[in-house]
Scaffold this motif. Structure first.
Motif, PDB file in Angstrom:
ATOM      1  N   UNK A  13       0.812  -1.210   0.000  1.00 30.71           N
ATOM      2  CA  UNK A  13       0.000   0.000   0.000  1.00 30.71           C
ATOM      3  C   UNK A  13       0.848   1.262   0.000  1.00 30.71           C
ATOM      4  N   UNK A  14       0.330   2.275  -0.678  1.00 29.76           N
ATOM      5  CA  UNK A  14       0.827   3.650  -0.595  1.00 29.76           C
ATOM      6  C   UNK A  14       2.313   3.795  -0.935  1.00 29.76           C
ATOM      7  N   UNK A  15       2.767   3.088  -1.959  1.00 32.69           N
ATOM      8  CA  UNK A  15       4.148   3.185  -2.411  1.00 32.69           C
ATOM      9  C   UNK A  15       4.214   3.889  -3.760  1.00 32.69           C
ATOM     10  N   UNK A  16       5.384   4.382  -4.112  1.00 27.51           N
ATOM     11  CA  UNK A  16       5.676   4.857  -5.460  1.00 27.51           C
ATOM     12  C   UNK A  16       6.666   3.867  -6.050  1.00 27.51           C
ATOM     13  N   UNK A  17       6.283   3.237  -7.155  1.00 29.96           N
ATOM     14  CA  UNK A  17       7.120   2.227  -7.801  1.00 29.96           C
ATOM     15  C   UNK A  17       7.530   2.808  -9.143  1.00 29.96           C
ATOM     16  N   UNK A  18       8.797   3.210  -9.254  1.00 33.81           N
ATOM     17  CA  UNK A  18       9.215   3.993 -10.415  1.00 33.81           C
ATOM     18  C   UNK A  18      10.662   3.710 -10.816  1.00 33.81           C
ATOM     19  N   UNK A  19      10.929   3.910 -12.095  1.00 38.94           N
ATOM     20  CA  UNK A  19      12.291   3.802 -12.644  1.00 38.94           C
ATOM     21  C   UNK A  19      12.928   2.440 -12.397  1.00 38.94           C
ATOM     22  N   UNK A  20      12.155   1.381 -12.661  1.00 37.21           N
ATOM     23  CA  UNK A  20      12.642   0.010 -12.565  1.00 37.21           C
ATOM     24  C   UNK A  20      12.657  -0.603 -13.958  1.00 37.21           C
ATOM     25  N   UNK A  21      13.434  -1.673 -14.136  1.00 40.05           N
ATOM     26  CA  UNK A  21      13.522  -2.349 -15.433  1.00 40.05           C
ATOM     27  C   UNK A  21      13.296  -3.850 -15.254  1.00 40.05           C
ATOM     28  N   UNK A  48       1.415   4.286  -6.641  1.00 37.58           N
ATOM     29  CA  UNK A  48       1.645   4.947  -7.915  1.00 37.58           C
ATOM     30  C   UNK A  48       2.718   4.149  -8.632  1.00 37.58           C
ATOM     31  N   UNK A  49       2.390   3.638  -9.812  1.00 37.60           N
ATOM     32  CA  UNK A  49       3.319   2.816 -10.585  1.00 37.60           C
ATOM     33  C   UNK A  49       3.540   3.534 -11.907  1.00 37.60           C
ATOM     34  N   UNK A  50       4.773   4.042 -12.103  1.00 37.56           N
ATOM     35  CA  UNK A  50       5.017   4.876 -13.287  1.00 37.56           C
ATOM     36  C   UNK A  50       6.485   4.830 -13.702  1.00 37.56           C
ATOM     37  N   UNK A  51       6.714   5.162 -14.961  1.00 38.59           N
ATOM     38  CA  UNK A  51       8.056   5.344 -15.518  1.00 38.59           C
ATOM     39  C   UNK A  51       8.958   4.132 -15.343  1.00 38.59           C
ATOM     40  N   UNK A  52       8.388   2.941 -15.419  1.00 38.62           N
ATOM     41  CA  UNK A  52       9.177   1.725 -15.424  1.00 38.62           C
ATOM     42  C   UNK A  52       9.403   1.345 -16.884  1.00 38.62           C
ATOM     43  N   UNK A  53      10.491   0.663 -17.198  1.00 39.10           N
ATOM     44  CA  UNK A  53      10.814   0.448 -18.613  1.00 39.10           C
ATOM     45  C   UNK A  53      11.380  -0.936 -18.868  1.00 39.10           C
TER      46      UNK A  53
END
Length: 160
Positions: free
Chosen positions: A104-112, A132-137
Motif C-alpha cells: 500500500x501507498x508506495x511509489x514504484x518507479x524507474x525500474x527495469x 503509484x506505478x510509473x516510468x518503469x521500462x
C-alpha cells in the motif's frame, strides 16, 4: 549506507545484516541502497514519513522487493519509493511469487524488467492499493506496469 537489509531469523548472523525479528518496523527518512526480501515473515515494514521521503533503491541488482516464500496478507510493505530495480524477467519493482502480501501507498518507479516492470505477480492473491506505478521500462517493445500470472485471483487491486 546499509550493506544488506534482509528479514531473517536469529540464525542468519553469518554476514553483516539488519535482522528484523519483530512484527512491525518503522523506517525513518533515508535512502536504502539494497534489495529487500521478506523471507516468509509476517511483518509490517512501513516508512515514517511516506514515499517521498523514504526510498529503497535496488541498485540495479534485482527486484527491489521480493515476496516469494508464501507470505500472506500480514506481510505488509507501505509508504516507500521503490526505484532502480532490474530483474532479468519480471518484477523490477516488486516480485511476488506464490505469496499474497499487502502493498500500500508506495511509489514504484524507474525500474527495469522484461515483464511486469513495476510489479509481477506469479501465483498469489496480494492486496495492492493506493500505489503509484510509473516510468518503469524495458528494453524492447511494450511496457506493462503490472503483470498477473495467476491460476485464480482473489487479490484486491486498486490503484491511484
Amino acid at each position: 549506507v546499509v550493506q544488506d537489509i534482509v528479514i531473517c531469523d536469529k540464525k542468519c548472523h553469518d554476514k553483516p545484516l539488519i535482522c528484523f525479528t519483530w512484527q512491525s518496523i518503522k523506517v525513518p527518512n533515508f535512502l536504502i541502497l539494497e534489495n529487500l526480501n521478506f523471507k516468509g515473515k509476517a511483518i509490517t515494514v512501513a516508512s515514517e514519513q511516506g514515499p517521498e521521503n523514504t526510498i529503497i533503491d535496488g541498485n540495479q541488482t534485482d527486484s527491489v522487493v521480493t515476496f516469494n516464500l508464501e507470505e500472506g496478507n500480514t506481510s505488509v510493505l507501505s509508504g516507500f519509493t521503490l526505484q532502480n530495480g532490474k530483474a532479468d524477467f519480471g518484477g523490477g519493482g516488486i516480485r511476488i511469487s506464490g505469496s499474497s502480501p499487502t502493498i500500500t501507498d508506495n511509489i514504484i518507479t524507474n525500474n527495469k524488467a522484461s515483464n511486469g516492470l513495476g510489479i509481477e505477480i506469479y501465483f498469489g492473491s496480494p492486496i495492492i492499493q493506493g500505489n503509484t506505478i510509473k516510468n518503469n521500462s524495458r528494453d524492447g517493445l511494450t511496457t506493462i506496469e503490472i503483470i498477473l500470472r495467476l491460476k485464480s485471483s482473489e487479490g484486491v487491486y486498486r490503484q491511484s
